[in-house]
Motif scaffolding. Sequence first.
Motif, PDB file in Angstrom:
ATOM      1  N   GLY A  75      43.688 -31.391  81.464  1.00  0.00           N
ATOM      2  CA  GLY A  75      42.651 -31.967  80.636  1.00  0.00           C
ATOM      3  C   GLY A  75      42.750 -33.473  80.658  1.00  0.00           C
ATOM      4  N   GLN A  76      41.894 -34.099  79.853  1.00  0.00           N
ATOM      5  CA  GLN A  76      41.918 -35.556  79.723  1.00  0.00           C
ATOM      6  C   GLN A  76      41.952 -35.910  78.241  1.00  0.00           C
ATOM      7  OE1 GLN A  76      38.515 -38.672  80.170  1.00  0.00           O
ATOM      8  NE2 GLN A  76      39.320 -38.339  82.217  1.00  0.00           N
ATOM      9  N   GLY A  77      42.925 -36.734  77.864  1.00  0.00           N
ATOM     10  CA  GLY A  77      43.076 -37.132  76.480  1.00  0.00           C
ATOM     11  C   GLY A  77      42.105 -38.227  76.077  1.00  0.00           C
ATOM     12  N   PRO A  78      42.099 -38.605  74.798  1.00  0.00           N
ATOM     13  CA  PRO A  78      41.172 -39.633  74.305  1.00  0.00           C
ATOM     14  C   PRO A  78      41.320 -40.979  75.002  1.00  0.00           C
ATOM     15  CG  PRO A  78      42.217 -38.462  72.481  1.00  0.00           C
ATOM     16  CD  PRO A  78      42.925 -38.034  73.720  1.00  0.00           C
ATOM     17  N   ASP A  79      42.523 -41.269  75.523  1.00  0.00           N
ATOM     18  CA  ASP A  79      42.752 -42.552  76.197  1.00  0.00           C
ATOM     19  C   ASP A  79      42.502 -42.479  77.700  1.00  0.00           C
ATOM     20  OD1 ASP A  79      44.863 -40.939  76.877  1.00  0.00           O
ATOM     21  OD2 ASP A  79      46.442 -42.387  76.362  1.00  0.00           O
TER      22      ASP A  79
END
Length: 448
Positions: free
Chosen positions: A189-193
Amino acid sequence: MKVLKFGGTSVGSREAQLLAARIIARELPAGGLVVVSALSGTTDLILKAMAASARGDLAGSTRCREALEARHWEAARALDLEAEVRSAWAPLFQSLSNLLQGMGLLWEASPRSRDTALAVGETLSARLMAALLVREGLPAAFRDVREVLRTDGRHGRARPDLEAIREAAAPWRAALGPGALWVTQGFLGQGPDGATTTLGRGGSDTSATLLGEALGAAEVQIWTDVDGVLSADPSLVPGARPIPVMSLPEAAALSAFGAKVLHADALAPVRRAGFRLVVANTHRPSAGRTEIRLDSPPRRPGEITSVAYKEGVSCLRVPPTADAEQLFQASTRLLEAGASLYGLLATPDGGLLVARAETAEAEAVLTDLAASGLDVSRGWAVVALVGEGLRAAQGRALSLLGPLVEEPVAAILAGDTGVSLAFLVPDPRLAGLIPRLHATCIETPLGV
């Protein structure tokens, strides 16, 4: 629209890759999404390489990385795809090398860098599958799952951000609806940053169902190395049989109590979106498969569909004179550390907490709780009888426990969905008990 997910053993050899390609051609003639895991053994090699780097053993880390590269080039050559994947793979191998060297210089593998390194294995596999499908005449293309699968920032155990996923998935829905065929990674996945995150081991199933939910899929298929969901662990019960149809509560109970074919987090999107979830065998695609659906399939009163177990469980006890708050605090600490909880009982006779340490952090919490004076007893297993038939014959549930009359049962636990009855026994009893329960409760109709 369908989403097909293939696990590591389903893409772990030339024969498996070709089987997977044929399944994709048959199941997705009008396009859809394919989710693949890293080739079997890849994640373990990357973990081993990172562990070596973190202790300053750059030579050991390099050996692991070179073994990983050799394994992948061998796989590409076996499929005659070496030239097709070279330009996509080269920067991935270089990225992994740079990450491992950085870990070695710092003598540390941070959670963020670990997730970035693990992503290499998934991406190598997805790139290879996309190239194979093109070679087989399918209009396939690779797309990076991090374009869509948004998560929080907890590296190693990230949780999905459902609203962000649905918003990010709009371009994918627009392309896949008219018939595009894309291959993407699981587990990532991809985090908020913007950093890469991972959903934890087994998270590829969750990736597939989350994407199925976001894309409005009618069906998600999990292709693995068993003939669907079985009535028991075949290593203990060779005669275990596939379950053709099961309810979502049955699947959730089985997952919680040890069935390895399904990841527990993968079932939540099914509950929310209502699509069909199918489990089938890549190596025997015409063999039995299991369909999991929201509604309950027809079951006779008292009918048991499966026997599941989870070993390595610990019992935490406090006497009746102790403050029950101890158990509640212990349960919170264990959950935050990644443990699974199977029961929390507070009675006038004392308190009992049943937990399994799924991570090194949770194991450290257990050790700390024992050192603080809490009675921690290890070496237990949770065994569960699972079936929608229990709902219709709740009073008969205990009568199914006849095989336990001489067993040292520590506790009996009833699930709140009404489809499972679980109990604690010592780990060493499993080898004899599971086959006996299967024979009594499943092979003999209604357990009589």
